[in-house]
Design a protein around this motif. Structure first.
Motif, PDB file in Angstrom:
ATOM      1  N   ASP A  74       0.820  -1.213   0.000  1.00 39.97           N
ATOM      2  CA  ASP A  74       0.000   0.000   0.000  1.00 39.97           C
ATOM      3  C   ASP A  74       0.850   1.258   0.000  1.00 39.97           C
ATOM      4  OD1 ASP A  74      -2.561  -1.336   0.171  1.00 39.97           O
ATOM      5  OD2 ASP A  74      -2.038  -1.833   2.242  1.00 39.97           O
ATOM      6  N   SER A  75       2.017   1.181   0.621  1.00 38.74           N
ATOM      7  CA  SER A  75       2.943   2.315   0.627  1.00 38.74           C
ATOM      8  C   SER A  75       4.365   1.777   0.646  1.00 38.74           C
ATOM      9  CB  SER A  75       2.703   3.223   1.829  1.00 38.74           C
ATOM     10  OG  SER A  75       2.983   2.535   3.046  1.00 38.74           O
ATOM     11  N   LEU A  76       5.311   2.631   0.278  1.00 36.31           N
ATOM     12  CA  LEU A  76       6.713   2.225   0.175  1.00 36.31           C
ATOM     13  C   LEU A  76       7.609   3.251   0.850  1.00 36.31           C
ATOM     14  CD1 LEU A  76       6.677   1.324  -3.626  1.00 36.31           C
ATOM     15  CD2 LEU A  76       6.858  -0.352  -1.763  1.00 36.31           C
ATOM     16  N   ALA A  85      12.272  -2.955  -5.213  1.00 33.72           N
ATOM     17  CA  ALA A  85      11.979  -4.282  -4.659  1.00 33.72           C
ATOM     18  C   ALA A  85      11.763  -4.142  -3.164  1.00 33.72           C
ATOM     19  CB  ALA A  85      13.119  -5.257  -4.944  1.00 33.72           C
ATOM     20  N   VAL A  86      10.981  -5.071  -2.605  1.00 33.43           N
ATOM     21  CA  VAL A  86      10.654  -5.047  -1.181  1.00 33.43           C
ATOM     22  C   VAL A  86      11.058  -6.371  -0.551  1.00 33.43           C
ATOM     23  CG1 VAL A  86       8.675  -5.228   0.400  1.00 33.43           C
ATOM     24  CG2 VAL A  86       8.808  -3.326  -1.222  1.00 33.43           C
ATOM     25  N   ASN A  87      11.776  -6.299   0.573  1.00 31.41           N
ATOM     26  CA  ASN A  87      12.112  -7.532   1.306  1.00 31.41           C
ATOM     27  C   ASN A  87      11.545  -7.525   2.727  1.00 31.41           C
ATOM     28  OD1 ASN A  87      13.820  -5.768   2.677  1.00 31.41           O
ATOM     29  ND2 ASN A  87      15.531  -7.204   2.738  1.00 31.41           N
ATOM     30  N   THR A  88      10.877  -6.427   3.110  1.00 33.93           N
ATOM     31  CA  THR A  88      10.334  -6.309   4.459  1.00 33.93           C
ATOM     32  C   THR A  88       8.961  -5.656   4.399  1.00 33.93           C
ATOM     33  OG1 THR A  88      12.574  -6.076   5.362  1.00 33.93           O
ATOM     34  CG2 THR A  88      10.753  -5.385   6.774  1.00 33.93           C
ATOM     35  N   LEU A  89       7.984  -6.280   5.056  1.00 32.40           N
ATOM     36  CA  LEU A  89       6.624  -5.749   5.097  1.00 32.40           C
ATOM     37  C   LEU A  89       6.249  -5.428   6.538  1.00 32.40           C
ATOM     38  CD1 LEU A  89       4.937  -8.377   2.738  1.00 32.40           C
ATOM     39  CD2 LEU A  89       5.475  -6.001   2.141  1.00 32.40           C
ATOM     40  N   ILE A  90       5.620  -4.278   6.733  1.00 32.75           N
ATOM     41  CA  ILE A  90       5.139  -3.872   8.046  1.00 32.75           C
ATOM     42  C   ILE A  90       3.647  -3.598   7.938  1.00 32.75           C
ATOM     43  CG2 ILE A  90       5.293  -2.162   9.897  1.00 32.75           C
ATOM     44  CD1 ILE A  90       8.212  -2.313   7.600  1.00 32.75           C
ATOM     45  N   VAL A  91       2.859  -4.254   8.771  1.00 32.50           N
ATOM     46  CA  VAL A  91       1.410  -4.072   8.777  1.00 32.50           C
ATOM     47  C   VAL A  91       1.060  -3.097   9.894  1.00 32.50           C
ATOM     48  CG1 VAL A  91      -0.837  -5.181   9.005  1.00 32.50           C
ATOM     49  CG2 VAL A  91       1.060  -6.417   7.927  1.00 32.50           C
ATOM     50  N   GLU A  92       0.436  -1.987   9.534  1.00 30.76           N
ATOM     51  CA  GLU A  92       0.033  -1.000  10.537  1.00 30.76           C
ATOM     52  C   GLU A  92      -1.169  -0.218  10.033  1.00 30.76           C
ATOM     53  OE1 GLU A  92       3.641   1.174  11.183  1.00 30.76           O
ATOM     54  OE2 GLU A  92       3.720   1.964   9.144  1.00 30.76           O
ATOM     55  N   GLY A  93      -2.142  -0.049  10.898  1.00 26.31           N
ATOM     56  CA  GLY A  93      -3.339   0.711  10.549  1.00 26.31           C
ATOM     57  C   GLY A  93      -4.112   0.136   9.384  1.00 26.31           C
ATOM     58  N   GLY A  94      -4.097  -1.188   9.245  1.00 26.17           N
ATOM     59  CA  GLY A  94      -4.839  -1.813   8.160  1.00 26.17           C
ATOM     60  C   GLY A  94      -4.192  -1.690   6.799  1.00 26.17           C
ATOM     61  N   ARG A  95      -2.948  -1.249   6.771  1.00 29.07           N
ATOM     62  CA  ARG A  95      -2.227  -1.090   5.507  1.00 29.07           C
ATOM     63  C   ARG A  95      -0.886  -1.823   5.580  1.00 29.07           C
ATOM     64  NH1 ARG A  95      -3.606   2.928   2.057  1.00 29.07           N
ATOM     65  NH2 ARG A  95      -1.452   3.560   1.647  1.00 29.07           N
ATOM     66  N   VAL A  96      -0.352  -2.111   4.406  1.00 33.35           N
ATOM     67  CA  VAL A  96       0.916  -2.837   4.321  1.00 33.35           C
ATOM     68  C   VAL A  96       1.972  -1.915   3.727  1.00 33.35           C
ATOM     69  CG1 VAL A  96       2.123  -4.819   3.341  1.00 33.35           C
ATOM     70  CG2 VAL A  96      -0.288  -5.034   4.019  1.00 33.35           C
ATOM     71  N   ARG A  97       3.029  -1.665   4.522  1.00 32.05           N
ATOM     72  CA  ARG A  97       4.122  -0.800   4.057  1.00 32.05           C
ATOM     73  C   ARG A  97       5.301  -1.669   3.650  1.00 32.05           C
ATOM     74  NH1 ARG A  97       8.029   1.758   7.412  1.00 32.05           N
ATOM     75  NH2 ARG A  97       6.668   1.351   9.194  1.00 32.05           N
ATOM     76  N   GLY A  98       5.894  -1.348   2.496  1.00 26.92           N
ATOM     77  CA  GLY A  98       7.031  -2.098   1.988  1.00 26.92           C
ATOM     78  C   GLY A  98       8.341  -1.356   2.182  1.00 26.92           C
ATOM     79  N   ASP A  99       9.352  -2.076   2.628  1.00 26.03           N
ATOM     80  CA  ASP A  99      10.678  -1.492   2.831  1.00 26.03           C
ATOM     81  C   ASP A  99      11.710  -2.417   2.188  1.00 26.03           C
ATOM     82  OD1 ASP A  99      12.717   0.166   3.671  1.00 26.03           O
ATOM     83  OD2 ASP A  99      12.602  -0.404   5.788  1.00 26.03           O
ATOM     84  N   ASN A 100      12.908  -1.910   1.996  1.00 28.71           N
ATOM     85  CA  ASN A 100      14.021  -2.733   1.532  1.00 28.71           C
ATOM     86  C   ASN A 100      15.196  -2.501   2.473  1.00 28.71           C
ATOM     87  OD1 ASN A 100      16.427  -3.692   0.125  1.00 28.71           O
ATOM     88  ND2 ASN A 100      15.026  -4.047  -1.594  1.00 28.71           N
ATOM     89  N   THR A 101      15.566  -3.533   3.211  1.00 31.48           N
ATOM     90  CA  THR A 101      16.636  -3.409   4.203  1.00 31.48           C
ATOM     91  C   THR A 101      17.957  -3.997   3.720  1.00 31.48           C
ATOM     92  OG1 THR A 101      16.047  -5.500   5.270  1.00 31.48           O
ATOM     93  CG2 THR A 101      14.925  -3.520   6.058  1.00 31.48           C
ATOM     94  N   ASP A 102      18.009  -4.436   2.463  1.00 32.11           N
ATOM     95  CA  ASP A 102      19.255  -4.993   1.939  1.00 32.11           C
ATOM     96  C   ASP A 102      20.361  -3.938   1.889  1.00 32.11           C
ATOM     97  OD1 ASP A 102      18.463  -7.615   1.614  1.00 32.11           O
ATOM     98  OD2 ASP A 102      17.725  -7.310  -0.426  1.00 32.11           O
ATOM     99  N   ALA A 103      19.999  -2.709   1.488  1.00 25.37           N
ATOM    100  CA  ALA A 103      21.012  -1.653   1.383  1.00 25.37           C
ATOM    101  C   ALA A 103      21.615  -1.316   2.751  1.00 25.37           C
ATOM    102  CB  ALA A 103      20.414  -0.410   0.721  1.00 25.37           C
TER     103      ALA A 103
END
Length: 278
Positions: A74-76, A85-103
């Motif tokens: 839902d957001s990045l 690309a996304v390797n980490t998902l965080i669920v908060e407030g009914g939405r899914v936020r995508g992050d990339n922690t490889d860098a």
């Protein structure tokens, strides 16, 4: 309430993420769980859409879903947008936020292995071999840390695509030009599968590298690739691929379980023992 997290991929049996997060949960006595979930590509969108009601706080994404997770979140975070690309998902407030922690995971591993002043000691220049998803994340991390980066790949167009990340600080290099480029390279990073178990080694003479140079390989099976062995034989600093796997896990754990863990020798030894056992 028990916090729950996961790693999703297809196949997923190989993932060592449950061992990493399980170690931290036990170390800190946290009421939480972390599990493997095998989801085929055709079912991945439904999996993402169902996350807000699933009871999961989030999870990790591995092959082959990182690009799909990028499209479906839902957001990045700004970094995920840049890497694509996304390797980490965080669920908060009914939405899914995508992050990339490889860098940040790769950079944290360099800090841990070489000391935080490694960019100065290596002259602020890096040569990245390969232009896939891992290379893209690593280039973003290196540029964020202030380095000038050259990217070499057997397919020149893929190397040129990474230049678009930051044309001021990234340039493409022909694969054939790599040997001549080593003499002014402070950090050499292999992001290809060359040197991985079951693959041919990366054939590269490291003699031209400056004595201050460091060599990193994202391959961690085996831990000591032929490239790293050659670097150590030359007296150069050598950084294996396992630390990136460990350090990239830290931000996700902090988001899901509310505590920022540390990558300790005990954790590394546990994963190394598992690698050797396999």
């Amino acid at each position: 309430m028990t916090a729950r997290a996961f790693v999703v991929g297809h196949p997923i049996r190989h993932s060592r993420s449950p061992m990493i997060h399980g170690h931290w949960l036990a170390e800190h006595g946290l009421d939480g769980s972390y599990e493997r979930i095998d989801v085929a590509p055709e079912a991945f969108e439904a999996f993402i859409r169902g996350l807000p009601a699933s009871g999961f706080a989030g999870g990790n994404v591995t092959i082959p879903h990182k690009e799909a997770a990028f499209r479906l979140a839902d957001s990045l975070t700004p970094r995920a947008k840049k890497i694509g690309a996304v390797n980490t998902l965080i669920v908060e407030g009914g939405r899914v936020r995508g992050d990339n922690t490889d860098a940040p995971g790769f950079i944290a591993h360099l800090d841990h292995s070489l000391g935080e002043r490694w960019p100065e000691r290596t002259g602020g220049s890096a040569l990245v071999l390969g232009a896939g998803g891992a290379a893209r994340a690593i280039v973003v991390g290196l540029v964020e840390r202030g380095l000038s980066v050259r990217v070499a790949n057997r397919s020149p167009e893929r190397a040129r695509a990474l230049v678009e990340l930051d044309p001021e600080h990234v340039e493409a290099l022909a694969w054939e030009a790599v040997p001549d480029a080593l003499s002014d390279t402070g950090l050499l990073v292999n992001t290809t599968s060359l040197g991985m178990a079951g693959h041919p080694p990366l054939e590269l003479n490291l003699t031209p590298l400056p004595d201050r140079a460091a060599v990193a390989d994202i391959v961690y099976v085996p831990l000591e690739t032929p490239l790293l062995a050659a670097a150590r034989a030359r007296g150069l600093a050598a950084v294996d691929g396992l630390g990136m796997l460990l350090h990239q896990a830290v931000p996700g754990f902090a988001a899901w379980f509310g505590l920022r863990p540390e990558v300790t020798p005990a954790l590394r030894q546990q994963i190394v023992a598992d690698l050797v056992a396999k």
